[in-house]
Design a protein around this motif. Sequence first.
Motif, PDB file in Angstrom:
ATOM      1  N   ASP A 113       6.564  20.157 -21.492  1.00 43.19           N
ATOM      2  CA  ASP A 113       6.980  21.499 -21.868  1.00 43.19           C
ATOM      3  C   ASP A 113       7.157  22.354 -20.612  1.00 43.19           C
ATOM      4  N   LYS A 114       8.235  23.138 -20.546  1.00 41.40           N
ATOM      5  CA  LYS A 114       8.489  23.943 -19.344  1.00 41.40           C
ATOM      6  C   LYS A 114       7.349  24.894 -19.039  1.00 41.40           C
ATOM      7  N   TRP A 115       6.759  25.488 -20.093  1.00 42.34           N
ATOM      8  CA  TRP A 115       5.682  26.444 -19.842  1.00 42.34           C
ATOM      9  C   TRP A 115       4.454  25.734 -19.299  1.00 42.34           C
ATOM     10  N   LEU A 133       4.942  24.978 -15.640  1.00 42.43           N
ATOM     11  CA  LEU A 133       4.797  26.177 -14.809  1.00 42.43           C
ATOM     12  C   LEU A 133       3.340  26.618 -14.711  1.00 42.43           C
ATOM     13  N   LEU A 153       9.593  20.531  -9.901  1.00 46.57           N
ATOM     14  CA  LEU A 153      10.071  21.917  -9.916  1.00 46.57           C
ATOM     15  C   LEU A 153      10.995  22.190  -8.732  1.00 46.57           C
TER      16      LEU A 153
END
Length: 122
Positions: free
Chosen positions: A21-23, A26, A97
């Motif tokens: 998941d991108k979140w 991050l 990233l």
Amino acid sequence: MEYDVYSAECPARTVLDHVGDKWALLVLHRLSQGATRFNALRRDIHGLSQKVLSQVLKRLERDGLITRRVFPTVPVTVEYALTGLGECLTANVGPLLRWAEANMDQIRSAQVEYDARMAEAA
């Protein structure tokens, strides 16, 4: 026990869903810079709502990738940090990233070209 991520029943798929998941990526990368409070994570990761951040942190904690530490202050202070397992994972997140940032122009160009081809075919 051996796991096979290509098998529909493999529990590793759930973990891959969580960390893919991108979140989550991050949050993990931000925590690789040191223990951080909830509100600092919210400020640092633009576009991440309080609700989604809370959900992501709970999943990552459940998977053993982060720890949650509560300080008895008024108001209560909560700090999140990577576990050893989380540190192992984030060693691979940073390069991913940076790859995305470094190649974004090529990716966007490919997307524009693809969309144009699809529009012509329709």
